[in-house]
Design an enzyme around this catalytic site. Structure first.
Site, mmCIF file in Angstrom:
data_model
loop_
_atom_site.group_PDB
_atom_site.id
_atom_site.type_symbol
_atom_site.label_atom_id
_atom_site.label_comp_id
_atom_site.label_asym_id
_atom_site.label_seq_id
_atom_site.Cartn_x
_atom_site.Cartn_y
_atom_site.Cartn_z
ATOM 1 N N ASP A 204 -2.134 72.495 -16.303
ATOM 2 C CA ASP A 204 -2.857 72.179 -17.539
ATOM 3 C C ASP A 204 -2.650 70.713 -17.929
ATOM 4 O O ASP A 204 -1.531 70.193 -17.830
ATOM 5 C CB ASP A 204 -2.295 73.091 -18.637
ATOM 6 C CG ASP A 204 -3.102 73.043 -19.919
ATOM 7 O OD1 ASP A 204 -4.275 73.428 -19.883
ATOM 8 O OD2 ASP A 204 -2.552 72.622 -20.956
ATOM 9 N N GLU A 254 8.619 73.982 0.141
ATOM 10 C CA GLU A 254 9.769 74.781 0.603
ATOM 11 C C GLU A 254 9.336 76.219 0.883
ATOM 12 O O GLU A 254 10.056 76.973 1.504
ATOM 13 C CB GLU A 254 10.861 74.818 -0.473
ATOM 14 C CG GLU A 254 11.621 73.523 -0.624
ATOM 15 C CD GLU A 254 12.519 73.573 -1.851
ATOM 16 O OE1 GLU A 254 12.849 74.668 -2.342
ATOM 17 O OE2 GLU A 254 12.879 72.481 -2.334
HETATM 18 C C1 GLC Z 1 -6.414 72.611 -21.385
HETATM 19 C C2 GLC Z 1 -6.830 74.058 -21.502
HETATM 20 C C3 GLC Z 1 -7.243 74.329 -22.916
HETATM 21 C C4 GLC Z 1 -6.061 74.047 -23.834
HETATM 22 C C5 GLC Z 1 -5.510 72.636 -23.629
HETATM 23 C C6 GLC Z 1 -4.158 72.458 -24.285
HETATM 24 O O1 GLC Z 1 -7.451 71.735 -21.566
HETATM 25 O O2 GLC Z 1 -7.844 74.342 -20.574
HETATM 26 O O3 GLC Z 1 -7.710 75.633 -23.091
HETATM 27 O O4 GLC Z 1 -6.478 74.186 -25.170
HETATM 28 O O5 GLC Z 1 -5.343 72.352 -22.272
HETATM 29 O O6 GLC Z 1 -3.164 73.146 -23.577
#
Ligand code: GLC
Length: 546
Positions: A204, A254
């Site tokens: 993310d 790993e």
């Molecule tokens: C990313 C995710 C989104 C979230 C953001 C903060 O963009 O796809 O859904 O709100 O990160 O974590």
């Protein structure tokens, strides 16, 4: 032992990955929220669809300030979603069905309920506990005027003129990636899931994480004007973030086969290969098709650019039309070019009204185009049903922090997160057991029309088309090469190894059908039966004659 070259190491290069947003997929226990047991129970749907892998959005303990992207504990399962035993059962069942599992890792921030953040608040200014996050002093107000995603400032006051940084909601404090505890804890998390059999990770906001707030800091206006030099921005797409990913790559290698990873990196196109490089995460999302109008020139350019970028990184490209953050693509494609989607959502989808039939026709054509490309296709739950956006959710039910942070002026992303319809009738259209609690976001009355049950019996349904397209892709895709062919204006055609051609007619009038045996059609009979010409806004795959 490392497995970097062993058999199966490259499974992800041309995979079809299906994104599950767990709270809205299937609710086994009837509490109105989707759960891991629901996913396990619905594996036959994924097998019938023919996908190779599941990407699971966050399922960790969370107060849901941001749909689970506010993580209290990265090494556990939210009790409303299940238990670690349910997780293990799901992994075993997925693997037994021949499916891989990719889980979401949220490394830029924790939730404000995380024990380390609670400890930081309790310990006070100057304490070692506060060093794990980004606290700053500001006697005259917040340290900078930066604006957070979802609206409002990036700094939240905690008393005594101290503030902490949050690039997203205030419930999502950013980690300090200079701190060894933060690095070690994330490596522990990655091993925890890899040891439990997870095959890969979706990272993310991979372009954040590392920060340098020591220098003179740019203003929000300077950031927006992009005057900050690339690579040394205080928090965005810094060159030093790749040190983190290089160390993760060693950890992934790993394992045998090595764990794959895909970056959600919202960066200028030319910076994307850094995230996708083989000594880093290995693959990066490309949202260019998702952002493109349904237009021949644009689609072709996006493909050319991204194949070059993937080649530069030694990776394969990713292709995406929908995910949990955007308006579903059949709705987007049914709106006039240039429609502001936030404004359209605020009108409850009435101004302008979407042309549903046209939107779905274009969506299917775009999907057939995407599935013919070399690389990895990421599908979002419900797109195999042709689901449109639920644009008329009332403010009182909205969960996306965008709604409150924008003071009710932007609805956000709930319209693509409404629980899936599995049956044509029943109290939650089969999302949960009949008579269970209502789905956590209200399902529109028209849900039944799109249900899996209704479409499974219809040979011309969107579900039948997805199943046919993915099965054909499995049969046909042998290499990673693609050659564009000459084609009339508004038509894009490309040849793939093995003698087949994908042709998309982006115009509204029919053109002559390419010569050869039709293998797939995005409109009408998926096998292309009875086609005498290539209709407008339609894709066909054809085996070349001779
Ligand atoms: C990313 C995710 C989104 C979230 C953001 C903060 O963009 O796809 O859904 O709100 O990160 O974590």
């Amino acid at each position: 032992m490392t497995g970097t070259t062993g058999p199966g190491a490259d499974w992800w290069r041309q995979a079809v990955v299906y994104q599950v947003y767990p709270r809205s997929f299937a609710d086994a226990n009837g509490d109105g929220t989707g759960d891991l047991a629901g996913i396990t129970r619905r594996i036959p749907h994924l097998v019938d669809l023919g996908v190779d892998a599941v990407w699971l959005s966050p399922f960790y303990p969370s107060a849901l300030a941001d749909g689970g992207y506010d993580v209290d504990d990265h090494r556990d399962v939210d009790p409303t979603i299940g238990t670690l035993a349910d997780f293990d059962a799901m992994v075993t069942a997925l693997h037994a069905a021949g499916l891989k599992l990719i889980v979401d890792i949220v490394p830029n921030h924790s939730s404000n309920r995380h024990p380390w953040f609670q400890a930081a608040l309790a310990a006070g200014p100057g304490s070692p506990e506060r060093e794990r996050y980004v606290f700053r002093h500001g006697a005259d107000g917040p340290p900078t005027d930066w604006r957070a995603s979802f609206g409002g400032p990036t700094w939240e006051p905690v008393g005594d003129d101290w503030w902490y940084l949050h690039m997203f909601a205030p419930e999502q404090p950013d980690w300090n990636w200079d701190h060894p505890d933060v690095r070690e804890d994330h490596e522990r998390t990655l091993r925890f899931w890899a040891d439990r059999g997870v095959d890969g990770f979706r990272i993310d906001v991979a372009h954040y994480l590392t920060k340098d707030l020591t220098g003179p800091l740019p203003t929000q206006a300077e950031i927006e004007a992009r005057t900050v030099p690339e690579g040394t921005h205080p928090f965005d797409d810094r060159d030093d973030v790749h040190e983190v990913y290089r160390s993760w790559r060693k950890l992934f290698d790993e394992y045998d086969p090595p764990r794959m990873a895909v970056a959600e990196a919202v960066v200028p196109t030319h910076r994307r290969p850094r995230y996708a490089s083989a000594d880093g995460l290995g693959q990066a999302f490309n949202f260019d098709l998702l952002e493109a109008d349904f237009d021949a020139g644009r689609f072709r350019t996006v493909v050319e650019q991204n194949l070059d970028l993937a080649r530069a990184a030694g990776s394969t490209s990713t292709w995406v039309l929908s995910n949990h953050d955007v308006v579903r693509h059949p709705s987007r494609y049914g709106l006039p070019t240039g429609t502001s989607l936030p404004a359209w959502l605020m009108s409850d989808g009435t101004d302008p009204a979407a042309d549903e039939e046209r939107g779905l026709r274009r969506a299917r054509a775009a999907t057939a185009f995407l599935l013919a490309l070399p690389g990895c296709a990421y599908l979002y739950q419900g797109e195999e049903l042709g689901l449109p956006e639920v644009a008329d959710l009332p403010g009182v039910v909205l969960q996306d922090p965008t709604w409150t942070r924008s003071l009710g002026t932007a609805k956000g992303r709930d319209g693509c997160r409404v629980p899936l319809p599995w049956s044509s009738s029943g109290s939650s259209f089969g999302f949960g057991p009949d008579g269970g609690r209502p789905a956590h976001l209200p399902q529109p009355p028209w849900s039944g029309r799109f249900a899996v049950e209704a479409q499974a019996a219809d040979a011309a349904s969107t579900l039948a088309f997805y199943r046919a397209a993915i099965a054909r892709r499995r049969e046909l895709v042998t290499g990673e090469e693609l050659e564009f062919l000459d084609s009339p204006d508004g038509v894009v055609a490309f040849a793939r190894p093995g003698g087949w051609v994908c042709t998309t007619n982006f115009t509204t009038s029919a053109v002559p059908l390419p010569e050869g045996e039709v293998l797939l059609s995005s409109s009408g009979d998926p096998a292309g039966g009875g086609l005498t010409e290539l209709p407008g806004e339609t894709t066909v795959w054809v085996r070349r004659a001779g």
